[in-house]
Motif scaffolding. Sequence first.
Motif, short mmCIF file in Angstrom:
data_model
loop_
_atom_site.label_atom_id
_atom_site.label_comp_id
_atom_site.label_asym_id
_atom_site.label_seq_id
_atom_site.Cartn_x
_atom_site.Cartn_y
_atom_site.Cartn_z
N ILE A 45 47.89 40.60 40.60
CA ILE A 45 46.57 40.36 41.19
C ILE A 45 46.64 39.23 42.22
CG2 ILE A 45 44.27 39.44 40.66
CD1 ILE A 45 44.36 41.04 38.06
N ASP A 46 47.38 38.17 41.90
CA ASP A 46 47.54 37.07 42.85
C ASP A 46 48.26 37.53 44.12
OD1 ASP A 46 46.30 35.46 41.01
OD2 ASP A 46 48.17 34.67 40.16
N ASN A 47 49.27 38.38 43.96
CA ASN A 47 49.98 38.90 45.13
C ASN A 47 49.09 39.77 45.99
OD1 ASN A 47 52.31 37.57 44.28
ND2 ASN A 47 53.09 39.35 43.17
N GLU A 51 48.00 39.45 49.93
CA GLU A 51 48.27 40.51 50.90
C GLU A 51 46.99 40.95 51.62
OE1 GLU A 51 50.17 43.68 48.86
OE2 GLU A 51 51.96 42.50 48.30
N ILE A 52 45.87 40.93 50.91
CA ILE A 52 44.62 41.35 51.54
C ILE A 52 44.22 40.42 52.67
CG2 ILE A 52 42.12 41.53 51.09
CD1 ILE A 52 42.80 42.73 48.40
N LYS A 53 44.59 39.14 52.56
CA LYS A 53 44.23 38.16 53.58
C LYS A 53 45.12 38.25 54.82
CE LYS A 53 42.46 34.83 50.21
NZ LYS A 53 42.60 33.47 49.64
N THR A 54 46.18 39.06 54.77
CA THR A 54 47.05 39.18 55.95
C THR A 54 46.31 39.87 57.08
OG1 THR A 54 47.93 41.25 55.07
CG2 THR A 54 49.13 39.22 54.54
N GLN A 62 48.47 49.79 52.76
CA GLN A 62 47.10 49.69 52.24
C GLN A 62 46.84 50.75 51.17
OE1 GLN A 62 44.30 49.83 55.45
NE2 GLN A 62 45.18 48.07 56.52
N HIS A 63 47.39 51.94 51.37
CA HIS A 63 47.22 53.00 50.38
C HIS A 63 47.86 52.61 49.05
CE1 HIS A 63 49.19 56.47 48.34
NE2 HIS A 63 47.94 56.90 48.34
N ASP A 78 39.80 42.85 36.37
CA ASP A 78 38.86 42.84 37.49
C ASP A 78 39.61 43.12 38.78
OD1 ASP A 78 36.64 42.53 39.05
OD2 ASP A 78 36.77 40.34 39.13
N ALA A 79 39.18 44.16 39.49
CA ALA A 79 39.80 44.53 40.75
C ALA A 79 38.79 44.63 41.88
CB ALA A 79 40.54 45.87 40.60
N THR A 80 37.62 44.03 41.69
CA THR A 80 36.58 44.13 42.71
C THR A 80 36.89 43.36 43.98
OG1 THR A 80 35.42 42.30 41.62
CG2 THR A 80 34.78 44.52 41.00
N PHE A 81 37.92 42.53 43.96
CA PHE A 81 38.27 41.79 45.17
C PHE A 81 38.79 42.72 46.27
CE2 PHE A 81 41.93 41.86 42.35
CZ PHE A 81 42.96 42.25 43.19
#
Length: 699
Positions: A45-47, A51-54, A62-63, A78-81
């Motif tokens: 989750i931290d990784n 990666e989303i902020k890149t 992305q897929h 929780d994966a709502t981020f």
Amino acid sequence: ECSCGAGMFMEAVVSTQSTGFKKFVKDVADSKTKYEESLVMQTEIDNLKKEIKTAYSTSLVQHERLVKLIYIHMLGYDATFGVIDAIKFAQQSSLFYKRVGYLVSSLLLDPGREESLLLCCSLQKDLNSESVVEQSMALTAICQLMGKDTISAFLPTIIRKLSHPKEIIRKKAIDVMYQFLCEQPEQTHDERYQKALCDPDAGVMISALPIYLKLTREQPEKYRHMVKAFTDILMQIVEGRLHQSFNYHSFPAPWAQVYLLQILKQVGSNNKQLSEEMSHVLHLVIARASGTMTTPPAADAAVAVLYQVCDTILSIYPDHDLVLLVFRRIDELLQGSCIKIFLGLQLLEKFCKEQPTIAKPIIPKVYQYASHDCEEIQLATARVLRVGVTSESLESASQVLLDLLARDTCSKVVEEACCTALAEMGKKHSPTPVWYVSLLLKILQRGSSNDKEPSTILNMLVSFCTSTTDPEVRSLLQAHSDETTSSQLSWLSIWALGRYDTHFTKATWWIERIGDLSDNQKIWLLDSMIVLVSRVGALPPELMSSIQPYCNDSSPIIRQLAVELTNLSNLDTRFNETDALSALISELGKSAACDIENTTAHQQFLKKFRKRANVAPQRNDMEAVSTDISKQRITVPGKDGNPVTSWVSYHEHIPEETSANEKQEPPLSQPALRNVNTWGKSTNPVPKRPTTSSDQAKC
């Protein structure tokens, strides 16, 4: 086209798995404890958050990230981020990426959330697309994402899709209409629902059945005219006219049959004419289900349909032939496997309520299921005996449930069900009060209820014994009120202490152990001691010293009861009824004297205001004295009639009482009394002056 899209999706998933994704799945699978799994998931989750902020990443990356989010969500984390990435992916032009975006959005977003509004434009675009796959994906996503606020934006488009040439689109459109109906029950579209029910495609027709089930549950009278349509559809299904793809191991469309039987149950309740119209098709359904019940592949579906058709027959207006048929099917179910026994007991419970005379012979066969290993069957047995026992079978049925209570494997839920069943059976069919009290005592002895709280059975016993005056009941309670603090009988012993004892022997035993009791037991004990003292006399000094510390207890109820007990015990003699009445009158006399003194003091205080009323000039406009309390500003009428504002107290304008021989107010004269009628109103009305704007402002 749909099958090509699904094949392309599976092929792309298999071919695009990276080494990092495979390692992530392997690490989760190799976790031996929940702690190890949580470490792996938290690291991933931290990784993913980094990666989303890149700034940029390819579509394949992305897929894979979205697939990981699905995996994280499935394991309960929780994966709502990653919702925003899913929404962006749903707006892709590629069917493969669009499908993944809609899927992740449906999993991570609840209906009506603000983020789902970002998908409205994409959904509208896909609904108006020429691609059947895009329309199908959009309709599926609308069922999962759209809430009450967005129904009006999609409703016109969904209504047009009900006439789409492709049956898959019509089927999904009616599913969306069902979701809209659940969100807004006040908006119904009966004509469009009927059109879907008469659709030539069986899938669309079956999709419309949940809508009618919901509508008939809320307003069954409104749809009773459609009974013939429902029975015709059920007849077609039973006769096997639908395509074989709707069958379950050669059993015709069991889910559709269950829906239709539930609808007929609602519309045929308490209606003799409609019940007679559907009796023929119900005969066919129960015959077909009974014949297939022994065939292994389709047995489960047949049992489900058989249970529902029996429930429908017992809910509509009773037909003697159908009722006897249901009775035979229940007997067959009780001789089968666990699931059949459970369903048979549930049907028998309802059968005993509707047809108690016919169900009477089968009740003794139920006794054997009280010792079954399945807890659900034990609960169902207790419920059946509660409603099906008669006066003749009361002894045997109560003994069966008492034996079940005495078992070491009896769970808390089963114990509560058995106690409730025994109490209701005894209250309804007990021959004598002594028999009922003895039954409740047996329940208290065999049950394993929490000793810190009084059970429901104990409260029922206390309530019953309070209302009865049978001497045999009293002697029975005294025999069972043992001095113990470790069972439900201890509560009974405490309660009987104040009602039946004539000395302080048992009271001494309980008060010496009052420190070992719970707060509720202390409350019961102090209450019983108050009753005992009012009957027998004052507490002995050694017992009084044990009660004194509880006058300062932290519990307000215990403190109040201890103070009441101490004050009651400190009285020199006990009052009989005459003494108590005399004491009450004396206390009321003292209270009345105090009220008179207080009233006299108030009259002296108000005398200055009466004096001021005599001094102030009389005015026809009855202008009131106004006081601004916040500033202590006082407005009083002056000598010339104009108001005068002052910042001093009233005492400067009102002469104080200085002499005892002050002039008294003259009494009313006889001529003044002649101007007053019998209703207290003056016969000489005072002329009114016109109302001004200042008067209105004052009002």
